[in-house]
Scaffold this motif. Structure first.
Motif, PDB file in Angstrom:
ATOM      1  N   GLY A  77       0.611  -1.175   0.117  1.00  0.00           N
ATOM      2  CA  GLY A  77       0.219   0.091  -0.470  1.00  0.00           C
ATOM      3  C   GLY A  77       0.639   1.330  -0.123  1.00  0.00           C
ATOM      4  O   GLY A  77       1.908   1.525   0.810  1.00  0.00           O
ATOM      5  N   ASP A  78       0.140   2.278  -0.430  1.00  0.00           N
ATOM      6  CA  ASP A  78       1.261   3.297  -0.976  1.00  0.00           C
ATOM      7  C   ASP A  78       0.718   4.225   0.612  1.00  0.00           C
ATOM      8  O   ASP A  78       0.469   4.280   1.528  1.00  0.00           O
ATOM      9  CB  ASP A  78       0.003   4.657  -1.728  1.00  0.00           C
ATOM     10  N   VAL A  79       1.779   5.446   0.722  1.00  0.00           N
ATOM     11  CA  VAL A  79       1.929   5.636   1.992  1.00  0.00           C
ATOM     12  C   VAL A  79       1.986   7.191   2.037  1.00  0.00           C
ATOM     13  O   VAL A  79       2.291   7.752   0.677  1.00  0.00           O
ATOM     14  CB  VAL A  79       4.021   5.757   2.707  1.00  0.00           C
ATOM     15  N   HIS A  80       0.707   7.688   2.758  1.00  0.00           N
ATOM     16  CA  HIS A  80       0.376   9.093   2.763  1.00  0.00           C
ATOM     17  C   HIS A  80       1.776   9.873   2.460  1.00  0.00           C
ATOM     18  O   HIS A  80       2.649  10.005   2.661  1.00  0.00           O
ATOM     19  CB  HIS A  80      -0.315   9.074   4.285  1.00  0.00           C
ATOM     20  N   SER A  81       1.291  10.921   1.878  1.00  0.00           N
ATOM     21  CA  SER A  81       2.140  12.108   1.967  1.00  0.00           C
ATOM     22  C   SER A  81       2.158  13.252   3.069  1.00  0.00           C
ATOM     23  O   SER A  81       3.385  13.878   2.871  1.00  0.00           O
ATOM     24  CB  SER A  81       1.730  13.100   0.507  1.00  0.00           C
ATOM     25  N   ASP A  82       1.621  13.499   3.677  1.00  0.00           N
ATOM     26  CA  ASP A  82       1.799  13.694   4.795  1.00  0.00           C
ATOM     27  C   ASP A  82       1.743  12.752   5.926  1.00  0.00           C
ATOM     28  O   ASP A  82       1.593  12.142   6.150  1.00  0.00           O
ATOM     29  CB  ASP A  82       0.338  14.820   4.976  1.00  0.00           C
ATOM     30  N   VAL A  83       3.449  13.174   6.553  1.00  0.00           N
ATOM     31  CA  VAL A  83       3.834  12.877   7.070  1.00  0.00           C
ATOM     32  C   VAL A  83       2.780  12.314   8.322  1.00  0.00           C
ATOM     33  O   VAL A  83       2.643  11.765   9.426  1.00  0.00           O
ATOM     34  CB  VAL A  83       5.157  13.026   7.660  1.00  0.00           C
ATOM     35  N   LYS A  84       2.350  13.227   9.579  1.00  0.00           N
ATOM     36  CA  LYS A  84       1.441  13.723   9.635  1.00  0.00           C
ATOM     37  C   LYS A  84       0.244  12.732   9.822  1.00  0.00           C
ATOM     38  O   LYS A  84      -0.446  12.104  11.129  1.00  0.00           O
ATOM     39  CB  LYS A  84       0.777  14.946   9.974  1.00  0.00           C
ATOM     40  N   SER A  85      -0.478  12.170   8.737  1.00  0.00           N
ATOM     41  CA  SER A  85      -1.261  11.651   8.156  1.00  0.00           C
ATOM     42  C   SER A  85      -1.200   9.905   8.191  1.00  0.00           C
ATOM     43  O   SER A  85      -1.547   9.530   7.690  1.00  0.00           O
ATOM     44  CB  SER A  85      -1.654  12.160   7.327  1.00  0.00           C
ATOM     45  N   ARG A  86       0.052   9.557   8.765  1.00  0.00           N
ATOM     46  CA  ARG A  86       0.222   8.386   7.789  1.00  0.00           C
ATOM     47  C   ARG A  86      -0.227   7.352   8.857  1.00  0.00           C
ATOM     48  O   ARG A  86      -0.530   6.234   8.298  1.00  0.00           O
ATOM     49  CB  ARG A  86       1.952   8.506   7.637  1.00  0.00           C
ATOM     50  N   ASN A  87      -0.360   7.521  10.258  1.00  0.00           N
ATOM     51  CA  ASN A  87      -0.818   6.897  11.199  1.00  0.00           C
ATOM     52  C   ASN A  87      -2.169   6.218  11.288  1.00  0.00           C
ATOM     53  O   ASN A  87      -2.468   5.053  11.301  1.00  0.00           O
ATOM     54  CB  ASN A  87      -0.075   7.046  12.056  1.00  0.00           C
ATOM     55  N   THR A  88      -3.049   7.281  10.548  1.00  0.00           N
ATOM     56  CA  THR A  88      -4.483   7.239  10.488  1.00  0.00           C
ATOM     57  C   THR A  88      -4.591   6.629   9.140  1.00  0.00           C
ATOM     58  O   THR A  88      -5.735   6.473   8.824  1.00  0.00           O
ATOM     59  CB  THR A  88      -5.198   8.188  10.867  1.00  0.00           C
ATOM     60  N   TYR A  89      -3.724   6.765   7.866  1.00  0.00           N
ATOM     61  CA  TYR A  89      -4.104   6.696   6.316  1.00  0.00           C
ATOM     62  C   TYR A  89      -4.460   5.280   6.284  1.00  0.00           C
ATOM     63  O   TYR A  89      -2.994   4.341   6.492  1.00  0.00           O
ATOM     64  CB  TYR A  89      -3.207   7.170   5.874  1.00  0.00           C
ATOM     65  N   ARG A  90      -5.074   4.845   5.741  1.00  0.00           N
ATOM     66  CA  ARG A  90      -5.292   3.261   5.272  1.00  0.00           C
ATOM     67  C   ARG A  90      -5.223   3.209   3.661  1.00  0.00           C
ATOM     68  O   ARG A  90      -5.893   4.468   2.659  1.00  0.00           O
ATOM     69  CB  ARG A  90      -7.224   2.463   4.973  1.00  0.00           C
ATOM     70  N   PRO A  91      -4.358   2.470   2.978  1.00  0.00           N
ATOM     71  CA  PRO A  91      -3.509   2.504   1.303  1.00  0.00           C
ATOM     72  C   PRO A  91      -4.739   2.451   0.837  1.00  0.00           C
ATOM     73  O   PRO A  91      -5.898   2.066   0.885  1.00  0.00           O
ATOM     74  CB  PRO A  91      -2.979   1.327   1.638  1.00  0.00           C
ATOM     75  N   LYS A  92      -4.947   3.064  -0.425  1.00  0.00           N
ATOM     76  CA  LYS A  92      -5.818   3.173  -1.536  1.00  0.00           C
ATOM     77  C   LYS A  92      -5.140   2.686  -2.839  1.00  0.00           C
ATOM     78  O   LYS A  92      -5.940   2.505  -3.571  1.00  0.00           O
ATOM     79  CB  LYS A  92      -6.400   5.065  -1.541  1.00  0.00           C
ATOM     80  N   THR A  93      -3.823   2.872  -3.129  1.00  0.00           N
ATOM     81  CA  THR A  93      -3.455   2.803  -4.274  1.00  0.00           C
ATOM     82  C   THR A  93      -1.800   1.503  -3.740  1.00  0.00           C
ATOM     83  O   THR A  93      -1.847   1.352  -2.755  1.00  0.00           O
ATOM     84  CB  THR A  93      -2.857   3.651  -5.639  1.00  0.00           C
ATOM     85  N   PHE A  94      -0.945   1.915  -4.561  1.00  0.00           N
ATOM     86  CA  PHE A  94       0.853   1.329  -3.899  1.00  0.00           C
ATOM     87  C   PHE A  94       1.430   2.020  -4.186  1.00  0.00           C
ATOM     88  O   PHE A  94       1.355   2.745  -5.212  1.00  0.00           O
ATOM     89  CB  PHE A  94       0.780  -0.208  -5.098  1.00  0.00           C
ATOM     90  N   GLN A  95       2.587   1.812  -3.727  1.00  0.00           N
ATOM     91  CA  GLN A  95       4.128   2.366  -3.817  1.00  0.00           C
ATOM     92  C   GLN A  95       4.962   1.631  -4.834  1.00  0.00           C
ATOM     93  O   GLN A  95       4.214   0.411  -4.917  1.00  0.00           O
ATOM     94  CB  GLN A  95       4.922   2.677  -2.885  1.00  0.00           C
ATOM     95  N   THR A  96       5.987   1.965  -5.051  1.00  0.00           N
ATOM     96  CA  THR A  96       7.007   1.340  -5.668  1.00  0.00           C
ATOM     97  C   THR A  96       6.710  -0.099  -5.396  1.00  0.00           C
ATOM     98  O   THR A  96       7.899  -0.634  -4.311  1.00  0.00           O
ATOM     99  CB  THR A  96       8.907   2.321  -5.689  1.00  0.00           C
ATOM    100  N   PRO A  97       6.951  -0.665  -6.854  1.00  0.00           N
ATOM    101  CA  PRO A  97       6.840  -2.538  -6.493  1.00  0.00           C
ATOM    102  C   PRO A  97       7.898  -3.167  -5.985  1.00  0.00           C
ATOM    103  O   PRO A  97       9.588  -2.368  -5.899  1.00  0.00           O
ATOM    104  CB  PRO A  97       6.509  -3.107  -7.116  1.00  0.00           C
ATOM    105  N   LEU A  98       8.419  -4.106  -5.558  1.00  0.00           N
ATOM    106  CA  LEU A  98       9.340  -4.887  -4.700  1.00  0.00           C
ATOM    107  C   LEU A  98       9.546  -5.662  -5.392  1.00  0.00           C
ATOM    108  O   LEU A  98       8.648  -6.889  -5.836  1.00  0.00           O
ATOM    109  CB  LEU A  98       9.310  -5.078  -3.314  1.00  0.00           C
ATOM    110  N   ARG A  99      10.784  -6.406  -5.872  1.00  0.00           N
ATOM    111  CA  ARG A  99      11.240  -7.253  -6.992  1.00  0.00           C
ATOM    112  C   ARG A  99      11.237  -8.497  -5.958  1.00  0.00           C
ATOM    113  O   ARG A  99      12.420  -8.729  -5.082  1.00  0.00           O
ATOM    114  CB  ARG A  99      12.295  -6.610  -7.758  1.00  0.00           C
ATOM    115  N   LYS A 100      10.818 -10.162  -6.386  1.00  0.00           N
ATOM    116  CA  LYS A 100      11.518 -10.989  -5.630  1.00  0.00           C
ATOM    117  C   LYS A 100      13.006 -11.706  -5.761  1.00  0.00           C
ATOM    118  O   LYS A 100      13.252 -11.600  -6.970  1.00  0.00           O
ATOM    119  CB  LYS A 100      10.641 -11.864  -5.662  1.00  0.00           C
ATOM    120  N   HIS A 101      13.654 -11.708  -4.355  1.00  0.00           N
ATOM    121  CA  HIS A 101      14.660 -12.089  -4.950  1.00  0.00           C
ATOM    122  C   HIS A 101      15.237 -12.943  -5.075  1.00  0.00           C
ATOM    123  O   HIS A 101      14.785 -14.348  -4.888  1.00  0.00           O
ATOM    124  CB  HIS A 101      15.458 -11.646  -2.816  1.00  0.00           C
TER     125      HIS A 101
END
Length: 499
Positions: free
Chosen positions: A227-251
């Motif tokens: 899930g995506d990380v909120h663009s406002d640091v102060k809102s990150r603890n109450t934000y439920r993701p709505k889309t995605f951040q940069t993918p991780l790749r399986k090692h």
């Protein structure tokens, strides 16, 4: 305003009503080569529309190690790499590495996070994704220089400092536990003080990717999107993701196709990975045509993008919206055109370029019968001077009689851009990320400090040639840097989806 249209658009299931595809759309007032029969951009987007190259895995099987394939940029900006391991019982050990530079060469501090994730139901809003919950057991932190140690210590409140035993000592290379569940009873939790949230674990998507290299070799890998990380640091603890951040790749051992992946894999809590530099250009030379690498996910919808910079401060953008994560079911297309300011190096985001995009014209093409019905319902049949029909492209620059669409143009959006050389895809462009609250970028203070997915150069003049010409002409060199950029500017015009 557009929330009504948004709700109607994605409330239908009559997919058999589809009759218009990306290949049938024509924008008569636009000049982009996407409409030409030999366009590399057209071939790429047609390929994506067919769902080729991506296969979603449901339910996700996340066991294994997942690593960053780039120096990731979060709003702030923050420069991060990640190394996540999930065990068969879904317990996890997550390593996050933070850096003071946009190349991810100078480690600032690291986080070691232990806990367990619990997979839940499939997401209805984010098709192809799975909801999840998580429990945390322990988080430890190590800073690697005095500046980082002082900054982190000052961020922790006095109660936390006392509880974690760091009131008097918080030195570089000291391990400090900022969250610790002792005997299942007493919880020490200071993570929020440094803006840390693990809510990215609440939304999970897994997919396999494939493509052919320029040499004809078939490349395959597996990605984990959290899930995506909120663009406002102060809102990150109450934000439920709505889309995605940069993918991780399986090692994968000896993965020769991803040098950065191997470097991140070798990193540890006490010795963060140091990434190889990527060649980038600042200010970014805005020339040529750029198209999506994948079917991109956004809250409640999916899309592909095609940007054209004509080299004379004019630009075009073509957005194609879909209802499914493989971009097989078109809903509508939106085209924009206008002028842009002279690109300049960003003072706030190292490696980034700032530019202002002035939108002067807009075209809209309904591609699904339910979309047509929605538009006619909201506009009472008077938008664009006539009733909406399936297929034709409508000029909606003048929206005075179309109150449900709002006044979209003319306008100016304050954008962030980056162009760099990717070892797998070649020349790529990053455009600014929309604020998580869905607000626009129509004011200078809302200019992005993070990026969305990259676009690949697919047609037209190679910006590197323009840079070389300018260097030869002026007798000076252009700074080479690295970082992700972004251009979500016209996303607001996708008000049809009102993020």
């Amino acid at each position: 305003m557009m929330a009504k249209l948004h709700a109607f658009m994605f409330g239908f299931l009559a997919l058999d009503s589809l009759v218009v595809s990306y290949r049938d759309v024509i924008s008569p007032d636009m000049v982009g080569s996407i409409w030409g029969p030999g366009s590399g951009c057209r071939r790429r987007l047609s390929f994506l529309e067919g769902g080729d190259g991506t296969e979603i895995i449901l339910p996700p099987d996340i066991e294994g190690e997942w690593v960053s394939s780039s120096c990731e940029v979060r709003s702030g900006p923050e420069f991060v790499t990640r190394k996540y391991r999930f065990n068969s019982d879904l317990s996890f050990l997550l390593l996050q590495f933070y850096y003071s530079d946009h190349h991810c060469e100078q480690p600032s501090y690291s986080l070691r996070i232990r806990g367990q994730v619990h997979l839940r139901d499939a997401s209805l809003a984010d098709v192809g994704a799975t909801h999840a919950d998580y429990d945390l057991d322990r988080i430890s932190m190590i800073s690697f220089n005095l500046e980082s140690a002082d900054r982190l210590r000052s961020a922790l409140n006095s109660t936390c400092l006392k509880e974690i035993g760091a009131s008097d000592q918080f030195q570089p290379n000291d391990r400090v536990h900022i969250l610790n569940l002792v005997h299942g009873k007493h919880l020490v939790d200071c993570a929020a003080d440094i803006g840390l949230s693990l809510h990215e674990l609440q939304l999970i998507r897994q997919q396999t990717m494939s493509r052919r290299s320029d040499e004809g070799k078939r490349l395959e890998w597996t990605e984990l999107l959290l899930g995506d990380v909120h663009s406002d640091v102060k809102s990150r603890n109450t934000y439920r993701p709505k889309t995605f951040q940069t993918p991780l790749r399986k090692h994968v051992e000896n993965d020769k196709d991803c040098e950065i992946c191997q470097e991140v894999h070798k990193g540890s809590e006490g010795q963060p990975p140091v990434l190889p530099k990527r060649t980038a250009f600042v200010p970014a030379p805005l020339h040529g045509e750029w198209a999506s690498l994948t079917c991109e996910a956004r809250p409640m919808y999916f899309l592909t993008r095609h940007f054209i910079f004509l080299g004379n401060t004019t630009w075009e953008a073509h957005y194609h919206f879909y209802s499914d994560p493989n971009c097989r079911t078109p809903i509508y297309s939106l085209s924009l055109k206008g002028t842009h300011s002279q690109p300049e190096p960003s003072k706030n985001v190292p490696g980034g370029t700032i530019v202002n995009l002035h939108s002067l014209g807009m075209l809209l093409t309904p591609q699904h019968r339910d979309m047509v019905r929605t538009l006619n319902m909201l506009s009472k049949g008077v938008c664009a001077g006539k009733a909406w029909k399936l297929g034709p492209t409508y000029d909606v620059t003048d929206t005075a009689e179309c109150t449900s669409l709002g006044s979209l143009v003319p306008s100016t959006e304050y954008e962030l851009v980056k162009i760099e050389v990717d070892p797998l895809y070649g020349l790529v462009m990053f455009l600014g990320q929309m604020p998580s609250d869905g607000s626009g970028k129509y004011e200078e203070h809302k200019r992005p400090t993070a990026y969305q997915e990259p676009l690949v150069h697919c047609e037209g003049e190679d910006p590197r040639q323009r840079v070389q010409n300018n260097t030869n002409h002026n007798g000076c060199s252009i700074c080479v840097v690295s970082m992700w950029t972004w251009l979500g500017s016209l996303w607001c015009y996708l008000l049809v989806v009102n993020m």
